[in-house]
Enzyme design. Structure first.
Site, PDB file in Angstrom:
ATOM      1  N   LYS A  59     -17.621-124.119 -35.385  1.00 11.70           N
ATOM      2  CA  LYS A  59     -17.856-124.895 -34.166  1.00 11.70           C
ATOM      3  C   LYS A  59     -17.770-126.397 -34.431  1.00 11.70           C
ATOM      4  CE  LYS A  59     -18.392-121.476 -31.338  1.00 11.70           C
ATOM      5  NZ  LYS A  59     -17.445-121.254 -30.219  1.00 11.70           N
TER       6      LYS A  59
ATOM      7  N   LYS B 146     -12.574-104.215 -20.057  1.00 11.93           N
ATOM      8  CA  LYS B 146     -13.465-105.282 -19.601  1.00 11.93           C
ATOM      9  C   LYS B 146     -12.728-106.272 -18.708  1.00 11.93           C
ATOM     10  CE  LYS B 146     -17.155-105.649 -23.064  1.00 11.93           C
ATOM     11  NZ  LYS B 146     -17.797-106.557 -24.054  1.00 11.93           N
TER      12      LYS B 146
ATOM     13  N   ARG C  43      -9.458-109.557 -25.449  1.00  8.81           N
ATOM     14  CA  ARG C  43      -8.945-108.414 -26.207  1.00  8.81           C
ATOM     15  C   ARG C  43      -9.142-107.087 -25.495  1.00  8.81           C
ATOM     16  NH1 ARG C  43     -11.822-109.567 -31.911  1.00  8.81           N
ATOM     17  NH2 ARG C  43     -13.486-110.083 -30.455  1.00  8.81           N
TER      18      ARG C  43
ATOM     19  N   SER D 108     -13.378-112.230 -20.231  1.00 10.68           N
ATOM     20  CA  SER D 108     -13.883-110.953 -19.718  1.00 10.68           C
ATOM     21  C   SER D 108     -15.402-110.893 -19.674  1.00 10.68           C
ATOM     22  CB  SER D 108     -13.341-109.796 -20.571  1.00 10.68           C
ATOM     23  OG  SER D 108     -13.809-109.894 -21.906  1.00 10.68           O
ATOM     24  N   SER D 109     -16.077-111.900 -20.255  1.00 10.56           N
ATOM     25  CA  SER D 109     -17.548-111.864 -20.274  1.00 10.56           C
ATOM     26  C   SER D 109     -18.098-113.252 -20.555  1.00 10.56           C
ATOM     27  CB  SER D 109     -18.059-110.875 -21.331  1.00 10.56           C
ATOM     28  OG  SER D 109     -17.639-111.280 -22.625  1.00 10.56           O
ATOM     29  N   GLY D 110     -19.420-113.376 -20.417  1.00 10.47           N
ATOM     30  CA  GLY D 110     -20.124-114.585 -20.814  1.00 10.47           C
ATOM     31  C   GLY D 110     -19.654-115.845 -20.117  1.00 10.47           C
TER      32      GLY D 110
ATOM     33  N   TYR E 211     -21.127-119.525 -39.011  1.00 11.05           N
ATOM     34  CA  TYR E 211     -20.814-119.845 -37.612  1.00 11.05           C
ATOM     35  C   TYR E 211     -20.672-121.351 -37.363  1.00 11.05           C
ATOM     36  CZ  TYR E 211     -21.558-120.048 -32.518  1.00 11.05           C
ATOM     37  OH  TYR E 211     -21.446-120.291 -31.175  1.00 11.05           O
TER      38      TYR E 211
ATOM     39  N   SER F  97     -17.730-125.260 -27.792  1.00 13.49           N
ATOM     40  CA  SER F  97     -18.381-125.274 -29.102  1.00 13.49           C
ATOM     41  C   SER F  97     -19.777-124.672 -28.934  1.00 13.49           C
ATOM     42  CB  SER F  97     -18.427-126.694 -29.657  1.00 13.49           C
ATOM     43  OG  SER F  97     -19.028-126.736 -30.932  1.00 13.49           O
TER      44      SER F  97
ATOM     45  N   ASP G 297      -5.236-110.646 -28.612  1.00 17.78           N
ATOM     46  CA  ASP G 297      -6.156-111.285 -29.554  1.00 17.78           C
ATOM     47  C   ASP G 297      -5.609-112.675 -29.850  1.00 17.78           C
ATOM     48  OD1 ASP G 297      -7.705-112.156 -31.677  1.00 17.78           O
ATOM     49  OD2 ASP G 297      -7.751-110.215 -32.675  1.00 17.78           O
TER      50      ASP G 297
ATOM     51  N   GLY H  13     -11.300-115.507 -23.688  1.00 16.57           N
ATOM     52  CA  GLY H  13     -12.641-114.935 -23.716  1.00 16.57           C
ATOM     53  C   GLY H  13     -13.168-114.775 -22.302  1.00 16.57           C
TER      54      GLY H  13
END
Length: 276
Positions: free
Chosen positions: A162, A40, A36, A13-15, A158, A144, A65, A11
């Site tokens: 977590k 990005k 994925r 590519s961002s955040g 969701y 998490s 993925d 994950g």
């Protein structure tokens, strides 16, 4: 294979994943970004490379993925290690969220979130553990959420994904600790992601990683059988548990009151619409 280690960030590519990668790169690390979206990834790679501290640093991008086809995930992570060296730290940031009332959510929402948020951390972790055991070193971080400590209205799809990460982390820590491999579970709230990257600098040695006073309180209230990293941490949990439990009950009462008021208002609105 090179003789240095490297962080791998899913994950990335961002955040949060992107911010963690930048912080690692600032420390001179070689980085593998996994996500994925290839476009990005390439954009993020250019941004991260601005923070290089020496000419030898490399940012390797892998478009995959991580929640599908474990065999493929294992192969691409193996190739990454052949290029940049063994993994010192794996940061599992891949995740997504869908909110809505339980009865309004389609079954594929539950299935997709469990695949991405849970299996998307299981697969990469399973792929790197053997090399970490051979080297007798490593750290795996599971990102998490505070929704993984406390179930909230609208998060029935969701929150369980977590919560599952914590169970995985506790069991895995017991297995790999003899090999000098350590697990961290991060519980970021809805916050500006650079804050998490900054906070993680000072909490890399802990099993529970949190942000802010609310995060600290939740980490105490949900400590359960989680391992501690110092006597001080254990004493803080014992001393604060009772007080924080009282505060937590007030929080829960407030949440219940809000939900009840919203339900009454909705029922009144629906009743008015029917009479018109």
């Amino acid at each position: 294979m090179t003789d240095h280690g490297q962080p791998q960030v899913t994950g990335g590519s961002s955040g949060i994943g992107k911010c963690v990668a930048i912080e690692c790169y600032k420390q001179g690390a070689f980085i593998t970004l996994i996500a994925r979206n290839e476009n990005k990834l390439l954009q993020t790679k250019k941004e991260i490379e601005k923070y290089s501290v020496n000419d030898k640093q490399v940012v390797l991008c892998i478009s995959v993925d991580v929640s599908k086809d474990y065999g493929h995930v294992e192969n691409v992570l193996k190739q990454a290690q052949e290029k940049l060296g063994p993994v010192d730290m794996l940061v599992n940031c891949a995740g997504t969220s869908i909110t809505g009332k339980f009865e309004d959510l389609e079954m594929n929402c539950f299935e997709n979130l469990m695949a991405v948020n849970y299996l998307g951390s299981v697969y990469p972790s399973h792929a790197v553990i053997p090399t970490m055991k051979e080297r007798r070193m490593g750290r795996i971080v599971f990102v998490s959420s505070q929704a993984g400590q406390l179930g909230l209205f609208g998060y029935t799809a969701y929150s369980p994904t977590k919560f599952a990460l914590r169970g995985l982390a506790e069991a895995l820590q017991m297995e790999v600790k003899p090999y000098n491999i350590y697990i961290t579970v991060a519980y970021p709230p809805d916050t500006d992601t650079p804050g998490f990257a900054e906070e993680s600098k000072t909490k890399q040695g802990n099993f529970n990683s949190y942000i802010g006073s609310d995060g600290y309180m939740l980490s105490i209230l949900t400590s359960g059988m989680s391992p501690v990293t110092s006597i001080t941490e254990g004493l803080q949990q014992m001393v604060c548990m009772g007080i924080f439990r009282i505060v937590g009950l007030f929080y829960l009462g407030s949440f219940d009151s809000i939900v009840r008021r919203c339900m009454i208002q909705r029922e009144k609105s629906e009743s008015t619409d029917k009479t018109e």
